[in-house]
Write a protein that holds these residues in place. Structure first.
Motif, PDB file in Angstrom:
ATOM      1  N   UNK A 108       0.825  -1.187   0.000  1.00 14.50           N
ATOM      2  CA  UNK A 108       0.000   0.000   0.000  1.00 14.50           C
ATOM      3  C   UNK A 108       0.871   1.252   0.000  1.00 14.50           C
ATOM      4  N   UNK A 109       0.459   2.247  -0.784  1.00 16.10           N
ATOM      5  CA  UNK A 109       1.202   3.486  -0.873  1.00 16.10           C
ATOM      6  C   UNK A 109       0.633   4.535   0.062  1.00 16.10           C
ATOM      7  N   UNK A 110       0.911   5.783  -0.230  1.00 16.02           N
ATOM      8  CA  UNK A 110       0.414   6.906   0.550  1.00 16.02           C
ATOM      9  C   UNK A 110      -1.034   7.185   0.146  1.00 16.02           C
ATOM     10  N   UNK A 111      -1.908   7.433   1.114  1.00 14.98           N
ATOM     11  CA  UNK A 111      -3.315   7.723   0.823  1.00 14.98           C
ATOM     12  C   UNK A 111      -3.419   9.114   0.208  1.00 14.98           C
ATOM     13  N   UNK A 112      -4.080   9.179  -0.940  1.00 12.58           N
ATOM     14  CA  UNK A 112      -4.201  10.421  -1.703  1.00 12.58           C
ATOM     15  C   UNK A 112      -5.657  10.654  -2.057  1.00 12.58           C
ATOM     16  N   UNK A 113      -6.085  11.920  -2.016  1.00 16.36           N
ATOM     17  CA  UNK A 113      -7.431  12.255  -2.472  1.00 16.36           C
ATOM     18  C   UNK A 113      -7.367  12.566  -3.968  1.00 16.36           C
ATOM     19  N   UNK A 114      -8.265  11.963  -4.707  1.00 15.33           N
ATOM     20  CA  UNK A 114      -8.337  12.180  -6.148  1.00 15.33           C
ATOM     21  C   UNK A 114      -9.738  12.646  -6.518  1.00 15.33           C
ATOM     22  N   UNK A 115      -9.812  13.527  -7.499  1.00 17.91           N
ATOM     23  CA  UNK A 115     -11.087  13.976  -8.051  1.00 17.91           C
ATOM     24  C   UNK A 115     -11.233  13.370  -9.435  1.00 17.91           C
ATOM     25  N   UNK A 116     -12.398  12.808  -9.700  1.00 19.70           N
ATOM     26  CA  UNK A 116     -12.679  12.177 -10.981  1.00 19.70           C
ATOM     27  C   UNK A 116     -13.861  12.857 -11.655  1.00 19.70           C
ATOM     28  N   UNK A 117     -13.830  12.902 -12.972  1.00 21.04           N
ATOM     29  CA  UNK A 117     -14.966  13.330 -13.766  1.00 21.04           C
ATOM     30  C   UNK A 117     -15.480  12.132 -14.535  1.00 21.04           C
ATOM     31  N   UNK A 118     -16.783  11.907 -14.500  1.00 14.26           N
ATOM     32  CA  UNK A 118     -17.401  10.810 -15.236  1.00 14.26           C
ATOM     33  C   UNK A 118     -18.368  11.381 -16.254  1.00 14.26           C
ATOM     34  N   UNK A 119     -18.378  10.798 -17.442  1.00 11.29           N
ATOM     35  CA  UNK A 119     -19.289  11.235 -18.484  1.00 11.29           C
ATOM     36  C   UNK A 119     -19.650  10.083 -19.388  1.00 11.29           C
ATOM     37  N   UNK A 120     -20.752  10.225 -20.083  1.00 13.18           N
ATOM     38  CA  UNK A 120     -21.158   9.215 -21.048  1.00 13.18           C
ATOM     39  C   UNK A 120     -22.413   9.659 -21.783  1.00 13.18           C
ATOM     40  N   UNK A 121     -22.592   9.102 -22.992  1.00 15.40           N
ATOM     41  CA  UNK A 121     -23.787   9.444 -23.761  1.00 15.40           C
ATOM     42  C   UNK A 121     -24.293   8.295 -24.627  1.00 15.40           C
ATOM     43  N   UNK A 122     -23.795   7.091 -24.424  1.00 14.74           N
ATOM     44  CA  UNK A 122     -24.295   5.918 -25.160  1.00 14.74           C
ATOM     45  C   UNK A 122     -24.853   4.909 -24.176  1.00 14.74           C
TER      46      UNK A 122
END
Length: 172
Positions: free
Chosen positions: A1-15
């Motif tokens: 296990x590495x260092x705990x990091x906060x990540x922001x994700x963008x999700x998109x879709x149209x099919x």
């Protein structure tokens, strides 16, 4: 296990059923032993960007905390996209699911496979509106997400209350 990091994700879709793809993706993140799903936004409807002759997109954002490194997280995102039926045919074309890593802690990197923060984040209302809902004070390039959002036109990003209700119902 590495260092705990906060990540922001963008999700998109149209099919297909993008909302179902979002639900499956969020379940995949939440079920991964090195990932904690912290928050997710409402669902927004936007007109296509880039190639405009395609269906409207649904978009949302999610915040997670992870022990994965940025490349491992990218690989997980691509696995989840592929599981949703994602085929990479054309840039900005239609897709079942697109997951972009918007930020990964304070990491700044510019590699062919991964640029962080996401290089077009500050110009995209369909990214900033959902991200501002869940992380308005997140700093990117010395500016808060709320300030970045305020600096661009976002009237074309419309809250989709029906899809948001479906998302919240599906995720409990």
């Amino acid at each position: 296990m590495g260092v705990r990091t906060e990540a922001a994700l963008g999700l998109g879709g149209n099919l297909g059923d993008p909302l179902q793809s979002f639900v499956a993706a969020l379940h995949s993140f939440a079920g991964h032993p090195a990932v904690e799903l912290r928050r997710f936004s409402s669902v927004y409807r936007t007109k296509p960007w880039g190639i405009v002759e395609q269906p409207d997109f649904l978009n949302m954002a999610a915040l997670l905390s992870t022990d994965l490194g940025e490349v491992e997280l990218l690989n997980l995102c691509m696995e989840i996209e592929q599981a949703s039926g994602r085929e990479r045919r054309e840039r900005w074309g239609p897709r079942t699911l697109d997951i972009d890593i918007l930020t990964f802690g304070e990491l700044v990197t510019d590699r062919p496979s991964l640029q962080l923060p996401h290089p077009r984040l500050a110009a995209r209302g369909f990214v900033l509106v959902p991200l501002a809902e869940i992380a308005p004070d997140l700093m990117i390039g010395g500016r808060s997400v709320a300030a970045l959002k305020a600096a661009i036109e976002t009237s074309d990003v419309v809250l989709d209350e029906e899809e948001t209700t479906r998302l919240r119902d599906a995720l409990g």
